[in-house]
Write a protein that holds these residues in place. Structure first.
Motif, PDB file in Angstrom:
ATOM      1  N   ASP A  10       0.714  14.798  -9.116  1.00 55.78           N
ATOM      2  CA  ASP A  10       0.616  13.351  -9.329  1.00 55.78           C
ATOM      3  C   ASP A  10       0.255  13.203 -10.804  1.00 55.78           C
ATOM      4  O   ASP A  10      -0.872  13.509 -11.205  1.00 55.78           O
ATOM      5  CB  ASP A  10      -0.457  12.769  -8.417  1.00 55.78           C
ATOM      6  N   ASP A  14       3.361   6.388 -12.905  1.00 55.52           N
ATOM      7  CA  ASP A  14       2.433   7.032 -11.965  1.00 55.52           C
ATOM      8  C   ASP A  14       3.297   7.642 -10.859  1.00 55.52           C
ATOM      9  O   ASP A  14       3.721   6.936  -9.954  1.00 55.52           O
ATOM     10  CB  ASP A  14       1.470   5.961 -11.423  1.00 55.52           C
ATOM     11  N   GLU A  21       5.551   9.464  -4.640  1.00 49.72           N
ATOM     12  CA  GLU A  21       5.184   8.196  -5.277  1.00 49.72           C
ATOM     13  C   GLU A  21       6.218   7.789  -6.328  1.00 49.72           C
ATOM     14  O   GLU A  21       6.491   8.548  -7.265  1.00 49.72           O
ATOM     15  CB  GLU A  21       3.808   8.339  -5.950  1.00 49.72           C
TER      16      GLU A  21
HETATM   17 MN    MN Z   1      -0.357   8.656  -8.544  1.00 47.65          MN
END
Ligand code: MN
Ligand code: GLY
Ligand code: MN
Length: 438
Positions: A241, A252, A416
């Protein structure tokens, strides 16, 4: 996209920022706004400083990163940038600003932030920033009547801001690909981190948040922060991440990889497919809370299909079993801050949109509007403390513990993306950048 395009987009962005400021100042009864970039902060008992990160309310106006600078704005006038360039031979003073945005400001170079007082004059100022000697007595700090509407409107990104986020994403995706290569080549968590920074063209403090780079059980720690220098034998999984910035705007991004084909890789594929369906729901008018609740239904379906729980998907959601495996929110606003401002605001002038009962970690409860940039980040994790709590409170009766034992060494999965709400179909900045890089 080249800087020329940012140059074309920036003027309209600044016009919108000024229009928002005009409305907020009228609402608050102020004559002008001073945005402070902020000052460097020293470690306790030490003479070195924390990495400097400018005040996001300053950064919404311009991409400068220098401390002790001020945007001074009065409605109907050109904004002024009071730019501090200290006489300093210990540190390199910031260079005189240059670039596509500078011509939109009256630039005043000063040697000390104290010179702001002359530039400001005596009106009723709203001062956005931490109290400090340069601004003491000039007005009210961070008055909610002004910060409320400004933060609220920051959720809607201008085309300039979206382009900055797209550029951040290109850098982030380049670095994610380098990280995967380093993983496949046998690197340690720390080696992968270094490969990531190099490919992103960023030193660590220039990243929007600390890289989360974890193998195996470390992938079960949501914000795992240690970067092991040694790679253990037989690594099974890798969760990363990590983001990047452009002109202060963040991406992100999370990806999860299985070292080998098998059940865990199938589970990664299932989460990835569910993630893309959820990302497709990022449309104007959609209540973001509904996407979060839909994510729980998707996760429940995956848990049942993969034999991890034995009840129906509906029961897994109703009993809170899905929260054992998916204990965070589906995502958040993204922008100048990774968890961007005003996720719970009911209106520009206040009020709160509540989180759904039983979902304390959701960070965004608003209805999406065109230009909202959000993350969509479902996950499935095998977290010992949550599994033990489920065993103790009876939810564990619906868990196939043998299956959990087999998957537990892989830690967890998160996928994500960063997605912009717009009419018709959302713009998925992350998938777009990965597709272009392939
Ligand atoms: Mn993240
Ligand atoms: N990287 C922090 C988050 O995904 O919210
Ligand atoms: Mn996120």
């Amino acid at each position: 996209m080249a800087q020329k395009s940012l140059a074309e987009l920036y003027g309209r962005h600044l016009q919108e920022v000024m229009a928002r400021a005009d409305r907020a100042l009228i609402a608050g009864g102020y004559q002008g706004l001073i945005m402070c970039s902020g000052s460097q902060v020293y470690y306790y008992l030490d003479d070195s400083t924390y990495p400097f990160r400018p005040n996001p309310r300053y950064r919404a106006w311009l991409p400068d990163t220098s401390p002790d600078c001020f945007v001074v704005y009065r409605p109907g006038r050109r904004p002024k940038l009071v730019f501090t360039q200290p006489d300093d031979y210990w540190y390199l003073p910031p260079e005189r600003p240059e670039g596509y945005w500078v011509g939109h400001f009256d630039l005043e170079i000063v040697r000390s932030p104290a010179e702001l007082r002359k530039a400001a004059g005596r009106v009723r100022w709203a001062v956005l920033g931490e109290p400090g000697p340069a601004t003491e007595g000039l007005g009210d700090y961070d008055p909610p009547a002004v910060t409320g509407p400004l933060d609220y409107s920051r959720a809607i990104k201008s085309p300039y801001e979206i382009e900055c986020m797209a550029l951040a994403t290109v850098a982030g995706v380049r670095a994610h690909r380098a990280a995967e290569q380093a993983f496949r080549a046998g690197g340690s968590e720390y080696d992968i981190h270094l490969a990531y920074c190099r490919a992103a063209g960023a030193r660590e403090e220039e990243l929007p948040y600390n890289n989360i780079i974890g193998f195996d059980r470390h992938a079960a720690v949501l914000h795992y922060q240690v970067l092991d220098r040694e790679r253990p034998a037989g690594v099974k999984s890798f969760l990363i991440d990590a983001g990047a910035q452009h002109a202060g705007y963040a991406c992100d991004i999370t990806r999860t990889y299985s070292a080998e084909p098998g059940d865990f890789q199938e589970l990664v594929r299932a989460v990835d497919a569910a993630q893309q369906k959820l990302a497709a729901r990022v449309l104007p008018g959609v209540d973001y809370r509904d996407i979060h609740l839909e994510a729980h239904r998707s996760i429940a379906g995956i848990l049942v299909a993969h034999g991890i729980v034995s009840c129906t998907p509906e029961a897994a959601v109703e009993t809170g079993l899905t929260s054992v495996f998916f204990p965070h929110g589906i995502g958040h606003l993204l922008g100048l801050m990774v968890h961007d401002a005003s996720g719970f605001a009911a209106a520009p002038d206040g009020g709160t949109r509540e989180k759904p009962a039983g979902h304390p970690y959701l960070r965004l409860t608003r209805d999406l509007e065109p230009g909202f940039a959000v993350t969509i980040e479902p996950g499935i994790y095998f977290i010992d403390s949550l599994l033990e709590a489920a065993r103790a409170d009876g939810r564990g009766r619906a868990i196939d513990w043998k299956r959990v034992e087999a998957l537990r060494p892989f830690g967890g999965i998160r996928i994500e993306d960063n997605v912009v709400a717009q009419p018709g179909a959302p713009r998925n900045l992350t998938r777009e950048a990965f597709a272009a890089a392939n």
